[in-house]
Scaffold this motif. Sequence first.
Motif, PDB file in Angstrom:
ATOM      1  N   ILE A   1      18.614  57.583   5.900  1.00 42.52           N
ATOM      2  CA  ILE A   1      18.877  58.713   5.014  1.00 42.52           C
ATOM      3  C   ILE A   1      19.995  58.391   4.037  1.00 42.52           C
ATOM      4  CG2 ILE A   1      20.464  59.874   6.618  1.00 42.52           C
ATOM      5  CD1 ILE A   1      17.982  61.557   4.164  1.00 42.52           C
ATOM      6  N   MET A   2      20.986  57.609   4.451  1.00 42.69           N
ATOM      7  CA  MET A   2      22.049  57.255   3.522  1.00 42.69           C
ATOM      8  C   MET A   2      21.512  56.415   2.376  1.00 42.69           C
ATOM      9  SD  MET A   2      24.732  58.826   4.334  1.00 42.69           S
ATOM     10  CE  MET A   2      25.762  58.064   3.085  1.00 42.69           C
ATOM     11  N   LEU A   3      20.637  55.462   2.665  1.00 40.80           N
ATOM     12  CA  LEU A   3      20.068  54.640   1.603  1.00 40.80           C
ATOM     13  C   LEU A   3      19.156  55.464   0.696  1.00 40.80           C
ATOM     14  CD1 LEU A   3      19.280  51.301   3.479  1.00 40.80           C
ATOM     15  CD2 LEU A   3      21.218  51.823   1.978  1.00 40.80           C
ATOM     16  N   ALA A   4      18.381  56.367   1.280  1.00 41.08           N
ATOM     17  CA  ALA A   4      17.503  57.204   0.468  1.00 41.08           C
ATOM     18  C   ALA A   4      18.318  58.063  -0.497  1.00 41.08           C
ATOM     19  CB  ALA A   4      16.636  58.081   1.370  1.00 41.08           C
ATOM     20  N   HIS A   5      19.424  58.654  -0.010  1.00 45.58           N
ATOM     21  CA  HIS A   5      20.286  59.439  -0.895  1.00 45.58           C
ATOM     22  C   HIS A   5      20.875  58.580  -2.008  1.00 45.58           C
ATOM     23  CE1 HIS A   5      20.009  63.105   1.277  1.00 45.58           C
ATOM     24  NE2 HIS A   5      20.852  62.815   2.250  1.00 45.58           N
ATOM     25  N   LYS A   6      21.336  57.397  -1.648  1.00 46.88           N
ATOM     26  CA  LYS A   6      21.975  56.537  -2.651  1.00 46.88           C
ATOM     27  C   LYS A   6      20.980  56.097  -3.719  1.00 46.88           C
ATOM     28  CE  LYS A   6      25.686  54.944   0.376  1.00 46.88           C
ATOM     29  NZ  LYS A   6      26.289  53.805   1.131  1.00 46.88           N
TER      30      LYS A   6
ATOM     31  N   SER B   1      12.812  59.300  -3.294  1.00 42.95           N
ATOM     32  CA  SER B   1      12.922  57.973  -2.683  1.00 42.95           C
ATOM     33  C   SER B   1      12.470  58.048  -1.239  1.00 42.95           C
ATOM     34  CB  SER B   1      14.365  57.452  -2.741  1.00 42.95           C
ATOM     35  OG  SER B   1      15.184  58.206  -1.859  1.00 42.95           O
ATOM     36  N   GLN B   2      12.138  56.902  -0.692  1.00 39.47           N
ATOM     37  CA  GLN B   2      11.794  56.793   0.735  1.00 39.47           C
ATOM     38  C   GLN B   2      12.143  55.377   1.180  1.00 39.47           C
ATOM     39  OE1 GLN B   2       8.359  59.101   2.270  1.00 39.47           O
ATOM     40  NE2 GLN B   2       7.539  57.115   2.829  1.00 39.47           N
TER      41      GLN B   2
ATOM     42  N   TYR C   1      19.784  64.901   8.343  1.00 36.09           N
ATOM     43  CA  TYR C   1      19.846  63.548   8.898  1.00 36.09           C
ATOM     44  C   TYR C   1      18.561  62.752   8.724  1.00 36.09           C
ATOM     45  CZ  TYR C   1      23.816  65.973  10.866  1.00 36.09           C
ATOM     46  OH  TYR C   1      24.964  66.719  11.001  1.00 36.09           O
ATOM     47  N   GLY C   2      17.714  63.196   7.808  1.00 36.62           N
ATOM     48  CA  GLY C   2      16.522  62.422   7.486  1.00 36.62           C
ATOM     49  C   GLY C   2      15.501  62.343   8.598  1.00 36.62           C
TER      50      GLY C   2
END
Length: 384
Positions: free
Chosen positions: A136-141, A164-165, A251-252
């Motif tokens: 989830i952190m990478l998807a947000h970024k 994003s996914q 939290y994705g």
Amino acid sequence: MASNDFKFTSESVTEGHPDKICDQVSDAILDHIIGEDPAARVAVETIVTTGICLVTGEVTTETYCPVEEVVRETVREIGYTRAKYGFDCDTIGVLTAIHEQSPDIAQGVDTGGAGDQGMMIGYANNDTPEYMPMPIMLAHKLCRRLAEVRKTGEVGYLRPDGKSQVTVRYEDDRPVEVVKVLLAAQHRAGISQEQIRADLIDAVVMPVIPEELQTDALADEILVNGTGSFVTGGPQADTGLTGRKIIVDTYGGWARHGGGCFSGKDPTKVDRSGSYMMRYLAKNVVAAGLADRCEVHISYAIGEAEPFSLGVFCFGTGRLSEAEIERVIVDNFDLTPRGIIEYLDLRRPIYRPTAAYGHFGREEPDFTWERLDAVDLLREKAGL
């Protein structure tokens, strides 16, 4: 592959996604009201579609909110500024249908009780410096980067809508590799798929994905605009609604979820304040070294101040038992709605920024639930 080796996927959306427009409008209205009347009761829902924004809900306040003005400014800041987008800040019709909070609910909240029943969940792990799951952190970024290159003009043909996914492979419960990336980016007509893919890989994907998680195979596993074109987007293409991205907000999909959304709700709504406090507790438990993974559950009954239940789950990673961690929490933190509001200082206009790119894992000054100021207390009370 061993039994604890697996892949996990999370998604995020940009601030121009229709559902996120609604979350931001709802929270912008909340901020305007609570900034002038901290004791206001607000539960605002927004819906958008082609050319229309409807704001509805329950508001009890001593102040006035220029709803139409707030809506238009929020939409402008997101980037819908041209009528050709099918939705723009100057020409949309803004409709309102707002009434006061039910007196049956208010009588319980007035005495410090919860405004509704329900369960709230907070989570943290040590995947990342933010104590959040890596996917989830990478998807947000990725989504934040999509918005950044649009607004700066680095990729000038982009429009506000996007998604994003990210799929991350784990070995021994640790993230070791990004195996797939998906981007959906709205763009103006006439841009080739080849150019969009090349530009977004270069300007968005590679700057965001950590080098240690990249492999040679990743370049072939990046999907951009899977249908080949994404010209019509935003509310013109898809109706948006407040609270429809609750997994993106948290939290994705990695942790369990109580089901209530956050946006548009003042902090007497435990869906919001309870979830923020549980994140605060879980994050401090992990940062204090009490566990590598921690999920804290709480529930409330309408009109009752004390929690209906509390549970701590560490999934076999705890340095002491879950019952002992729970005892430390109960003995040292006021978990009534009023206590949480005061402890996290939630009666302030701080909510619009939460409404895109996640409520957790962000080091923003006003995100008091992300503080790590209980680490020493938890270590001391746990005897570590």
